[in-house]
Design a protein around this motif. Structure first.
Motif, PDB file in Angstrom:
ATOM      1  N   GLY B   9       0.796  -1.227   0.000  1.00  0.00           N
ATOM      2  CA  GLY B   9       0.000   0.000   0.000  1.00  0.00           C
ATOM      3  C   GLY B   9       0.822   1.267   0.000  1.00  0.00           C
ATOM      4  O   GLY B   9       0.291   2.361  -0.122  1.00  0.00           O
ATOM      5  N   SER B  11       3.593   2.237  -2.008  1.00  0.00           N
ATOM      6  CA  SER B  11       4.550   2.373  -3.103  1.00  0.00           C
ATOM      7  C   SER B  11       5.103   3.794  -3.141  1.00  0.00           C
ATOM      8  O   SER B  11       4.372   4.758  -2.982  1.00  0.00           O
ATOM      9  CB  SER B  11       3.867   2.058  -4.429  1.00  0.00           C
ATOM     10  N   ARG B  13       6.199   5.156  -5.656  1.00  0.00           N
ATOM     11  CA  ARG B  13       6.036   5.736  -6.983  1.00  0.00           C
ATOM     12  C   ARG B  13       4.900   6.724  -7.075  1.00  0.00           C
ATOM     13  O   ARG B  13       4.899   7.587  -7.912  1.00  0.00           O
ATOM     14  CB  ARG B  13       5.813   4.613  -7.995  1.00  0.00           C
ATOM     15  N   ILE B  14       3.908   6.576  -6.202  1.00  0.00           N
ATOM     16  CA  ILE B  14       2.752   7.461  -6.328  1.00  0.00           C
ATOM     17  C   ILE B  14       3.169   8.918  -6.218  1.00  0.00           C
ATOM     18  O   ILE B  14       2.555   9.803  -6.796  1.00  0.00           O
ATOM     19  CB  ILE B  14       1.652   7.118  -5.304  1.00  0.00           C
ATOM     20  N   SER B  15       4.264   9.164  -5.488  1.00  0.00           N
ATOM     21  CA  SER B  15       4.698  10.549  -5.341  1.00  0.00           C
ATOM     22  C   SER B  15       5.900  10.869  -6.219  1.00  0.00           C
ATOM     23  O   SER B  15       6.492  11.930  -6.100  1.00  0.00           O
ATOM     24  CB  SER B  15       5.022  10.830  -3.880  1.00  0.00           C
ATOM     25  N   ALA B  16       6.277   9.917  -7.108  1.00  0.00           N
ATOM     26  CA  ALA B  16       7.424  10.170  -7.981  1.00  0.00           C
ATOM     27  C   ALA B  16       7.173  11.424  -8.801  1.00  0.00           C
ATOM     28  O   ALA B  16       6.036  11.705  -9.180  1.00  0.00           O
ATOM     29  CB  ALA B  16       7.644   8.978  -8.908  1.00  0.00           C
ATOM     30  N   PRO B  17       8.219  12.213  -9.058  1.00  0.00           N
ATOM     31  CA  PRO B  17       7.999  13.461  -9.792  1.00  0.00           C
ATOM     32  C   PRO B  17       7.534  13.185 -11.224  1.00  0.00           C
ATOM     33  O   PRO B  17       7.910  12.196 -11.822  1.00  0.00           O
ATOM     34  CB  PRO B  17       9.373  14.126  -9.776  1.00  0.00           C
ATOM     35  N   ILE B  18       6.730  14.094 -11.738  1.00  0.00           N
ATOM     36  CA  ILE B  18       6.276  13.999 -13.124  1.00  0.00           C
ATOM     37  C   ILE B  18       7.394  14.568 -14.001  1.00  0.00           C
ATOM     38  O   ILE B  18       7.980  15.596 -13.675  1.00  0.00           O
ATOM     39  CB  ILE B  18       4.960  14.793 -13.306  1.00  0.00           C
ATOM     40  N   ALA B  19       7.683  13.868 -15.086  1.00  0.00           N
ATOM     41  CA  ALA B  19       8.777  14.302 -15.965  1.00  0.00           C
ATOM     42  C   ALA B  19       8.517  15.721 -16.462  1.00  0.00           C
ATOM     43  O   ALA B  19       7.371  16.114 -16.669  1.00  0.00           O
ATOM     44  CB  ALA B  19       8.898  13.349 -17.150  1.00  0.00           C
ATOM     45  N   THR B  20       9.591  16.478 -16.623  1.00  0.00           N
ATOM     46  CA  THR B  20       9.420  17.842 -17.118  1.00  0.00           C
ATOM     47  C   THR B  20       9.221  17.811 -18.628  1.00  0.00           C
ATOM     48  O   THR B  20       9.783  16.968 -19.306  1.00  0.00           O
ATOM     49  CB  THR B  20      10.642  18.717 -16.797  1.00  0.00           C
ATOM     50  N   ARG B  22       9.373  18.772 -22.655  1.00  0.00           N
ATOM     51  CA  ARG B  22      10.496  18.967 -23.553  1.00  0.00           C
ATOM     52  C   ARG B  22      11.140  20.336 -23.351  1.00  0.00           C
ATOM     53  O   ARG B  22      10.453  21.344 -23.306  1.00  0.00           O
ATOM     54  CB  ARG B  22       9.974  18.924 -24.979  1.00  0.00           C
ATOM     55  N   LEU B  30       5.468  23.201 -23.028  1.00  0.00           N
ATOM     56  CA  LEU B  30       4.172  22.553 -23.228  1.00  0.00           C
ATOM     57  C   LEU B  30       4.349  21.097 -23.614  1.00  0.00           C
ATOM     58  O   LEU B  30       5.282  20.740 -24.337  1.00  0.00           O
ATOM     59  CB  LEU B  30       3.388  23.281 -24.329  1.00  0.00           C
ATOM     60  N   SER B  31       3.420  20.264 -23.169  1.00  0.00           N
ATOM     61  CA  SER B  31       3.464  18.850 -23.544  1.00  0.00           C
ATOM     62  C   SER B  31       2.977  18.689 -24.982  1.00  0.00           C
ATOM     63  O   SER B  31       2.360  19.596 -25.545  1.00  0.00           O
ATOM     64  CB  SER B  31       2.571  18.040 -22.613  1.00  0.00           C
ATOM     65  N   VAL B  33       0.593  16.846 -26.058  1.00  0.00           N
ATOM     66  CA  VAL B  33      -0.872  16.857 -26.145  1.00  0.00           C
ATOM     67  C   VAL B  33      -1.395  18.295 -26.074  1.00  0.00           C
ATOM     68  O   VAL B  33      -2.320  18.668 -26.813  1.00  0.00           O
ATOM     69  CB  VAL B  33      -1.504  15.976 -25.034  1.00  0.00           C
TER      70      VAL B  33
END
Ligand code: HEM
Ligand code: FES
Lengths: 255, 239
Positions: B9, B11, B13-20, B22, B30-31, B33
């Motif tokens: 319960g 992990s 990873r749930i708080s792993a940073p979101i990749a920045t 480009r 901007l991504s 999408v």
């Protein structure tokens, strides 16, 4: 004797590359007596046995289950990922799909994000990192619930199952002129967004997976639909529309 | 001693940073999408403008109506505002479309020795950058010619706007140039319209066939509508 009894005569143009730094080149091989009942990978085994006997380096190619479920195999045959048959992995492609005397050009999947390691083997760990960014459920949901305890609408269950059929082989990236990974990523996003277990991390998941997809150097979808046609599991581009929707909703909620 | 196994319960990873997103000035953080979203939204706005533009221009088929309409338009204090808005939308569309196109090219530096498709890609879908750039050149020349009356297709002395339109469009080069330009727009939109629905997430298996059909219809309709004006000018011999 018919060619069926003698087996097929094939001319192979195979991409040979010693390692990631090598420039690589095509080499020609002639292969005889290939059984039409053999799979494409068995044909490559036959080629490699011949090469080993002749004291040459065998052709490196990825494979594991050889029954179309693991996603390990795959190369480009005459310009098409996994060959020309619809909804078929390379391991499930049979040599009877090719005429006697066929010339087959074998190339690795091409994409900046999938560097060639050797011959027909590419590094697809970018997909693993996209999954690691959010393609999982990490909240504790206890032990397996009784069947039908958590109701899932039939339509959602079907769509989630269809999306979950993705084996992560990379044919979508290989067949896309932009090397976009949006079919793969959207299948994973859709699969979890459609099920109750995926709800808690729904918004974070789509944001993180899209960000990782970009960071890996995949291109952006221009909706040519070649991925859907090349996918051995026939994953629909409807998933890409859903991912875009999910992404936009997640961004709106974060504002 | 080995580290304790993480409990299911908790992990990390749930708080792993979101990749920045480009890096690079052109991507503006901007991504992919988001950029595609902006291209689609601006594309939709441009399609809306094209319908309004065509409706106004078709008034040229009714004697007197076009010049009246033009006078009313120019009398409106909102016109400069609308023009600036339209220009901004156009710039967003072109800039982000080209930024995406460049990133897409970099993502596939090596093409296959055997070029093959599965028959899903169309000429229009594969040539969006080419038709888009053709439209860009067309629009620049078009504004110089119609708005600033650059004497590109003859320099007739005229009293009204409709005379300028009809006489320069009757010039062989003018007719050819406008026909080519509106055809490029038509081809661009024969893929662009359903593509924008897909990009904005307004598509599903149920709607897909209808939307691709709509896309071709919109492309054909807009091209045919503008072509009608060119044909009318040619038939009238510029008078
Ligand atoms: C009247 C002018 C124009 C209209 C109405 C228009 C409309 C559209 C539409 C509706 C889309 C689909 C959006 C999407 O799915 O994301 C699109 C995409 C695109 N447009 Fe335009 N456009 C125009 C001018 C231009 C110009 C001048 C360029 C110049 C470079 C351009 C380049 C592109 C590109 C590269 C795409 C992306 C192609 C793709 O995703 O397949 N467009 N346009
Ligand atoms: S080897 Fe497993 S899918 Fe082909």
């Amino acid at each position: 004797m018919s060619s069926k009894e003698q087996g097929l005569h094939l001319v192979l143009e195979v991409w040979r590359q010693k390692g990631p730094e090598d420039a690589g080149r095509f080499e020609s091989y002639v292969l005889d007596s290939v059984s039409p009942d053999n799979s494409f990978l068995e044909m490559l085994d036959q080629l490699n046995e011949k090469l080993v006997k002749e004291g040459q380096e065998p052709v490196a190619f990825d494979h594991d289950c050889r029954e179309g479920i693991c996603g390990a195999c795959g190369c480009v045959v005459n310009g098409q990922a996994h060959g020309h048959e619809k909804g078929t992995t390379l391991c499930q492609l049979h040599m009877r799909s090719f005429p006697n005397g066929a010339k087959l050009v074998l190339e690795p999947f091409r994409a900046t994000a999938f560097p060639v390691l050797r011959d027909l083997v590419v590094d697809r760990s970018a997909f693993d990192r996209i999954i690691q960014a959010g393609g999982f459920v990490s909240v504790s949901t206890g032990s397996a619930p009784d069947a039908n305890l958590v109701p899932v609408a039939k339509d959602n269950a079907e769509k989630a199952m269809d999306a979950a059929a993705c084996i992560g082989c990379g044919a979508c990236v290989a067949s896309c002129k932009n090397s976009s990974a949006m079919l793969f990523t959207s299948a994973k996003v859709s699969h979890l967004a459609l099920l109750p277990q995926g709800q808690v991390e729904r918004e974070r998941r789509v944001a993180a997976m899209v960000a990782q997809m970009d960071a890996e150097g995949f291109g952006a979808c221009t909706n040519t639909q070649e991925c859907e046609a090349a996918c051995p599991k026939e994953i629909s581009i409807e998933n890409i529309a859903r991912m875009n929707r999910e992404f936009f909703k997640a961004k709106l909620k974060r504002l | 001693m080995s580290e304790p196994a993480p409990s299911p319960g908790s992990s990390a990873r749930i708080s792993a940073p979101i990749a920045t997103p480009r890096a690079g000035f052109l991507h503006a953080g901007l991504s992919s999408v988001t950029k595609k979203y902006a291209v689609a939204m601006s594309g939709l706005a441009l399609v809306g403008f094209l319908f309004a533009h065509l409706a106004g221009n078709l008034l040229i088929l009714i004697p007197g109506a076009f010049d009246q309409y033009a006078a009313a338009l120019h009398a409106s204090p909102l016109l400069p505002l609308a023009e600036i808005g339209l220009f901004a939308v156009f710039v967003v569309h072109v800039a982000l479309a080209l930024v995406c196109a460049r990133a897409n090219r970099d993502a596939k530096p090596q093409k296959y020795a055997v070029a093959a498709t599965r028959g899903k890609a169309t000429l229009a879908s594969r040539t969006m950058v080419i038709t888009g750039c053709t439209v860009l050149v067309f629009v620049i020349v078009h504004i110089a010619h119609m708005k600033f009356r650059a004497p590109l297709f003859g320099n007739p002395t005229v009293e009204t706007g409709s005379q300028w339109v009809l006489r320069t469009l009757a010039h062989p080069l003018g007719a050819l140039f406008y026909a080519a330009g509106v055809c490029a727009v038509g081809v661009h939109l024969s893929h662009g319209v359903w593509s924008l629905f897909q990009t904005l997430g307004w598509n599903s298996k149920r709607w897909h066939a209808r939307l691709t059909c709509l896309s071709r219809a919109v492309g054909a309709l807009l091209a045919a509508g503008f072509l009608l004006i060119v044909v009318y000018a040619l038939l009238r011999g510029g008078r």
